[in-house]
Scaffold this motif. Structure first.
Motif, mmCIF file in Angstrom:
data_model
loop_
_atom_site.group_PDB
_atom_site.id
_atom_site.type_symbol
_atom_site.label_atom_id
_atom_site.label_comp_id
_atom_site.label_asym_id
_atom_site.label_seq_id
_atom_site.Cartn_x
_atom_site.Cartn_y
_atom_site.Cartn_z
ATOM 1 N N HIS A 137 -35.334 -19.838 -75.925
ATOM 2 C CA HIS A 137 -35.899 -19.037 -74.830
ATOM 3 C C HIS A 137 -34.853 -18.126 -74.190
ATOM 4 N N ASN A 141 -38.995 -17.067 -71.095
ATOM 5 C CA ASN A 141 -39.826 -16.611 -72.212
ATOM 6 C C ASN A 141 -39.687 -17.646 -73.313
ATOM 7 N N GLU A 142 -40.638 -18.565 -73.298
ATOM 8 C CA GLU A 142 -40.585 -19.708 -74.206
ATOM 9 C C GLU A 142 -41.111 -19.325 -75.589
ATOM 10 N N ASP A 157 -41.889 -25.229 -71.551
ATOM 11 C CA ASP A 157 -41.731 -26.006 -72.766
ATOM 12 C C ASP A 157 -41.131 -27.372 -72.387
ATOM 13 N N THR A 160 -37.385 -27.317 -72.227
ATOM 14 C CA THR A 160 -36.850 -26.639 -71.035
ATOM 15 C C THR A 160 -36.931 -27.550 -69.813
ATOM 16 N N ASN A 214 -41.552 -14.043 -81.988
ATOM 17 C CA ASN A 214 -41.667 -14.775 -80.722
ATOM 18 C C ASN A 214 -41.491 -16.284 -80.897
ATOM 19 N N PRO A 217 -37.690 -16.359 -79.074
ATOM 20 C CA PRO A 217 -37.664 -15.124 -78.272
ATOM 21 C C PRO A 217 -36.304 -14.411 -78.259
#
Ligand code: PGA
Length: 239
Positions: A137, A141-142, A157, A160, A214, A217
Motif C-alpha cells: 500500500h 491505498n490498499e 487491510d 495494515t 492495483n 498499489p
C-alpha cells in the motif's frame, strides 16, 4: 528511477535533501509527506538542514497523506501527531498551512471533499514522499484500490490494521482509514518512495519486478515520470 543506498542513514540524507531542494526551488511548494517509521530519520535530517541553511518554510503548504479513522490529532500514533512533532513544531509551520484529514470528523465524506478541494485549489502537490506497507500500500491505498479515486475512506487491510498497532502505545481498534487517492499521488510533480530493512525486501521485489497493477498499489510509481524509489541494501535484497 531506483537508487540503492548502503545504509538507511544515507537513504535518509538523500530523501531529506529532496525535500529541501523542492522548497528551495519553489518557496510556495505543496508537500505531502507520509507518516511512518521509514521517513522518520529523513524528516529529522530535513529539519536540521532547514535550520542550518536558514531555509524558510513560511510559504509551504502541507497536505496530509492519510489518517486512521477514530484517532484524533492529539493521539501519539496519529499521522498528524507524528508530523506535528517531527516537522510542524520544529519548523514553526502555521496551522493555516496544514491541511490534514481529521480522523475524528463526524462526516468523513466531507473531510474527503475538503481535502479534494484543497488540492484542486493549491495543487497539484509538488512532492509526495511515501513509505510502503508490506502489502504494497501507499498511504491507505490498499491492494485492489481503484487508482482513479481521489480522497476516500478505506476499509483497512488486515495486514495494515495489524502492523499499524506499532505506532500506538495502547491497543487500538484500527478498521478504517482516510487517504489521498492514487490519482492525487500520481498527479504530484514528484513522488519519492522510501523503504528500508529486510522486512520490505519481498514487497519491493513485487513492486519493482511484478506487473504494474492495483494488486500492488506502489507499483504505479514505476509509471510516474518523476518517480523515485529509494532503498537501502536490505530492502533491495530481492531485486
Ligand atoms: P513504515 O510504514 O514506514 O512505518 O514501515 C510504511 C507504510 O505502511 O506506508
Amino acid at each position: 528511477m531506483v537508487s540503492i543506498f548502503n545504509t538507511y542513514d544515507a537513504l535518509s540524507d538523500f530523501a531529506a535533501q529532496e525535500i529541501i531542494n523542492t522548497v528551495q526551488q519553489n518557496p510556495k511548494a505543496v508537500l505531502c509527506l507520509a507518516a511512518g517509521d521509514t521517513p522518520r530519520l529523513a524528516y529529522k535530517k530535513m529539519v536540521a538542514l532547514a535550520h542550518k541553511n536558514h531555509l524558510s518554510f513560511f510559504g509551504v503548504t502541507f497536505i496530509g497523506l492519510d489518517e486512521w479513522v477514530g484517532i484524533g490529532p492529539a493521539i501519539e500514533g496519529s499521522c498528524y501527531h507524528f508530523l506535528n512533532e517531527l516537522i510542524f513544531k520544529p519548523l514553526s509551520i502555521k496551522e493555516e498551512a496544514i491541511f490534514f484529514f481529521n480522523g475524528m470528523a463526524a462526516n468523513l465524506q466531507a473531510e474527503c471533499k475538503r481535502i479534494d478541494a484543497t488540492i484542486k485549489e493549491l495543487g497539484p502537490i509538488d512532492l509526495t514522499l511515501v513509505g510502503i506497507g508490506i502489502n504494497g500500500h501507499i498511504g491507505f491505498n490498499e491492494p485492489g484500490i481503484d487508482p482513479e479515486l481521489g480522497a476516500h475512506i478505506v476499509a483497512l487491510d488486515a495486514v495494515t490494521a495489524n502492523v499499524g498497532q506499532k505506532y500506538f502505545r495502547e491497543k487500538k481498534q484500527l478498521t478504517q482509514g482516510i487517504s489521498l487517492g492514487m490519482a492525487q499521488i500520481m498527479a504530484s510533480g514528484k513522488v519519492v518512495l522510501v523503504a528500508n530493512g529486510l522486512k520490505k525486501a519481498a514487497i519491493i521485489s513485487e513492486t519493482m519486478q511484478g506487473n504494474i497493477s492495483n494488486a500492488v498499489p506502489a507499483s504505479f510509481i514505476r509509471n510516474h515520470p518523476n518517480g523515485m524509489i529509494l532503498l537501502d541494501k536490505e530492502a533491495a535484497a530481492e531485486l
